[in-house]
Design a protein around this motif. Structure first.
Motif, PDB file in Angstrom:
ATOM      1  N   ILE A  66     -51.354  -7.166 -16.119  1.00 53.22           N
ATOM      2  CA  ILE A  66     -50.521  -6.370 -15.032  1.00 53.22           C
ATOM      3  C   ILE A  66     -51.571  -7.058 -13.514  1.00 53.22           C
ATOM      4  N   GLN A  67     -52.410  -7.324 -13.472  1.00 61.51           N
ATOM      5  CA  GLN A  67     -52.617  -7.465 -12.899  1.00 61.51           C
ATOM      6  C   GLN A  67     -52.052  -8.776 -12.123  1.00 61.51           C
ATOM      7  N   ALA A  68     -51.678  -9.453 -13.658  1.00 57.84           N
ATOM      8  CA  ALA A  68     -51.719 -11.179 -12.877  1.00 57.84           C
ATOM      9  C   ALA A  68     -49.917 -10.818 -13.002  1.00 57.84           C
ATOM     10  N   ALA A  69     -49.435 -10.132 -13.481  1.00 55.29           N
ATOM     11  CA  ALA A  69     -47.198  -9.600 -12.923  1.00 55.29           C
ATOM     12  C   ALA A  69     -47.580  -9.575 -11.674  1.00 55.29           C
ATOM     13  N   LEU A  70     -48.626  -9.107 -10.854  1.00 58.03           N
ATOM     14  CA  LEU A  70     -49.263  -8.453  -9.394  1.00 58.03           C
ATOM     15  C   LEU A  70     -48.673  -9.272  -8.572  1.00 58.03           C
ATOM     16  N   GLY A  71     -49.036 -10.273  -9.223  1.00 63.52           N
ATOM     17  CA  GLY A  71     -49.669 -11.814  -8.579  1.00 63.52           C
ATOM     18  C   GLY A  71     -48.445 -12.093  -9.127  1.00 63.52           C
ATOM     19  N   SER A  72     -47.300 -12.180  -9.638  1.00 57.10           N
ATOM     20  CA  SER A  72     -46.517 -13.036  -9.577  1.00 57.10           C
ATOM     21  C   SER A  72     -44.922 -13.287  -8.767  1.00 57.10           C
ATOM     22  N   GLY A  78     -40.566  -3.380  -5.633  1.00 56.83           N
ATOM     23  CA  GLY A  78     -40.247  -2.336  -6.353  1.00 56.83           C
ATOM     24  C   GLY A  78     -41.756  -2.098  -7.300  1.00 56.83           C
ATOM     25  N   SER A  79     -40.913  -3.265  -8.876  1.00 53.96           N
ATOM     26  CA  SER A  79     -42.077  -2.862  -9.805  1.00 53.96           C
ATOM     27  C   SER A  79     -43.419  -3.032  -9.317  1.00 53.96           C
ATOM     28  N   LYS A  80     -43.501  -3.968  -8.291  1.00 57.02           N
ATOM     29  CA  LYS A  80     -44.964  -4.341  -7.813  1.00 57.02           C
ATOM     30  C   LYS A  80     -45.867  -3.577  -7.547  1.00 57.02           C
TER      31      LYS A  80
END
Lengths: 267, 329
Positions: free
Chosen positions: A185-191, A197-199
């Motif tokens: 999830i943290q990796a997705a936040l950095g994407s 919205g999704s962040k």
């Protein structure tokens, strides 16, 4: 104070008595032993990796089956008290409801501790059978798995304070899975591809879900360093920190469960 | 029989409970301003048809559900509170206990929750198991108990702390006649030992036979409170007369029977009821002149059942049972 502890202990002892009569637990214990035996077979098929396979499969079994057992007990034991109305004769006695909820949790925690101990004992017996020693890393990994099981039990108990076993099971399993993938999830936040919205949603999820990944670190990178139960593993300091983190979550979840249980009508 | 006045062991004032049905959101008034007091040392019967609010009242007193309005005190302590529950024993309606325990283990658990030490728990458990007649079932798990045995186990756990007040919710429900008599005897025994007994029932004869005072609750409201005798009233409704005759179907019997109603003829017996204003002495003389011997002469008063039925019919168009259901917010 002694009276209070006596009441909590009475509920815990009774919960333990009830839990050990649930036959599903013996089925789960059988599955854990089977998983360890399977690990030996897998190890034999590998090339000089018997010890690694035995440790990884054994620990994964403890962690996974321990968490599933925690969810099962957590969603069933408190709910069934209300559903079967056994709670009527108990709550009408001079016991506070928070003492009852705490006693239920401690009884569950005792049962789960015994089970994790049995799971670990099964793994150790099979490791010794293979001539593989039990390292400090294995002991730390088992302690971490036990800590995770305690947090998952509190999650399940929290949901069962206001929901049916089916829904509580779904919610608890969902939180367990999300809690395990917090690095992703943290990796997705950095994407860069993720929308604002999704962040925001993911940030909220990270805030309200316990980081269970802390308890299953073998094979992952921690602070830039690869940790494995088969090589360099975390320190006892790390284990203690993870334990403290778990205690905070357990305390918070039990407090919420107590607030909800306190307001319930037992019709 | 009568307890010292003014010393309320249970004090309930304007108790109300309203809830909404899960899907239709209909507003249900289970209790509507229930007020009554139970005095120290008395047996207080809480009488009402099914769904009248008896169990709701008891559950509020036991801290199982919250009241929407009103107050309740037990032994001077506000409800709900741990102090209010400390000196009471409670038998729930259709008691459910942990079915994997034996009766001894159940009593031990109950004793622990009251903070009794191990020696006291064991002594009280032994006494109570013997008292309720479960000695021979001591080693059996509760799941093997019959309904009557479970009720006995429930009574035993309610008495483990030697309470000042015992609250039984439908204690005779589902018991056979012997079981019901044993429970009635136990209730009387508890009163004789100085306990206050508050019990609910929808069985009139059970309430009437043991209660010092009774409250009748119908559709969530108290209809009457008082001793069964006070409630039933002192008004003479008639006199039941039973006579012995050689031929209860003969002409002499017909002459006597013509002076009353509810005539029953048995084997050498004639029973009839005469109106309250009939001269019974003159009737008995008339009967003796025709060869009859007097067996029984008994006055007939209103019974609790009569009052109960009248209250039920007077309440809201005669549909006595059940809570009041209203539509809207």
């Amino acid at each position: 104070m002694t009276d209070r502890l006596g009441r909590i202990w009475a509920i815990a002892l009774n919960t333990f008595r009830e839990a050990v009569r649930i036959r599903v637990l013996y089925g789960i214990l059988f599955l854990v032993v089977a998983a360890n035996v399977f690990a030996i077979v897998l190890g034999e098929m590998s090339i000089h990796e018997e010890a690694r396979v035995a440790r990884d499969v054994g620990l994964a079994g403890i962690s996974l089956f321990g968490a599933l057992t925690a969810i099962f007990l957590g969603v069933v034991l408190l709910y069934s008290e209300v559903q079967r109305r056994t709670v009527h004769a108990i709550v009408a006695k001079p016991i506070e409801r928070w003492e009852f909820v705490l006693g239920k949790y401690l009884g569950m925690a005792t049962t789960l501790t015994v089970l994790v101990g049995l799971f670990a004992a099964a793994m150790v017996v099979l490791l010794l059978y293979q001539g593989v020693g039990v390292s400090g890393a294995v002991v730390k990994a088992v302690v971490l798995a036990w800590g995770e099981v305690m947090v998952v039990a509190a999650i399940a108990l929290f949901f069962s304070a206001f929901s049916t076993p089916f829904l509580s099971g779904i919610f608890s399993l969902g939180l367990f899975v999300i809690g395990r993938i917090t690095p992703d999830i943290q990796a997705a936040l950095g994407s860069k591809e993720a929308s604002a919205g999704s962040k925001t949603l993911l940030r909220v999820v990270l805030e309200i879900v316990p980081d269970l990944h802390l308890y299953a670190v073998s094979g992952r990178t921690l602070d830039g360093q690869h940790v494995s139960v088969n090589g360099d593993f975390v320190s006892w300091g790390y284990v203690a920190t993870a334990g403290g983190y778990g205690l905070l979550w357990i305390g918070g979840l039990l407090a919420l469960a107590i607030v909800i249980f306190q307001r319930r009508d037992f019709a | 029989m009568t307890a010292p006045p003014g010393e309320a062991v249970i004090d309930v004032a304007d108790l109300a409970k309203t809830y909404r049905t899960p899907f239709t959101r209909r507003r249900v008034e289970a209790l509507r301003g229930v007020t009554f007091q139970v005095r120290r040392g008395e047996i207080f019967g809480f009488l009402g048809p099914n769904g009248a609010g008896k169990t709701t009242t008891i559950r509020i007193l036991m801290g199982l559900i919250s009241a929407t309005a009103g107050t309740a005190k037990i032994l001077g302590n506000p409800v709900p509170s741990r102090q209010a529950r400390a000196r009471l024993g409670f038998l729930p309606e259709q008691p459910y206990f942990y079915d994997y325990l034996t009766v001894g283990e159940l009593l031990d658990l109950a004793g622990r929750l009251f903070g009794l030490d191990a020696a006291t728990r064991k002594r009280r458990a032994d006494e109570l198991i013997a008292k309720v007649g479960l000695d021979r079932a001591r080693t059996q798990a509760l799941k093997k108990f019959s309904k009557g045995m479970m009720q006995r186990a429930g009574l035993a756990q309610a008495l483990i702390n030697d309470p000042d007040l015992v609250v039984f919710d439908e204690p005779m429900s589902g018991l056979d006649p012997i079981g019901r008599k044993e429970v009635r005897d136990l209730i009387l025994e508890l009163r004789d030992a100085g306990k206050t007994v508050f019990f609910s029932s929808h069985i009139l004869s059970d309430v009437e036979s043991v209660s010092d005072r009774v409250a009748i609750v119908i559709r969530g409201q108290i209809q009457a409170v008082g001793s069964p005798r006070e409630l039933a009233g002192q008004t003479l409704l008639g006199v039941d007369v039973t006579l012995r005759l050689d031929d209860p179907h003969g002409a002499a019997a017909d002459e006597i029977a013509a002076r009353g109603d509810r005539v029953r003829r048995g084997d050498r017996e004639l029973s009839l009821t005469v109106a309250a204003d009939v001269d019974v002495d003159e009737l008995l003389a008339f009967a003796r002149e025709r060869g009859a011997r007097v067996v029984v002469v008994a006055p007939r008063h209103d019974t609790l059942e009569d009052l109960f039925v009248k209250s039920a019919l007077a309440s809201d168009g005669g549909t006595a049972a059940g809570a009041a259901v209203t539509e809207g917010p």
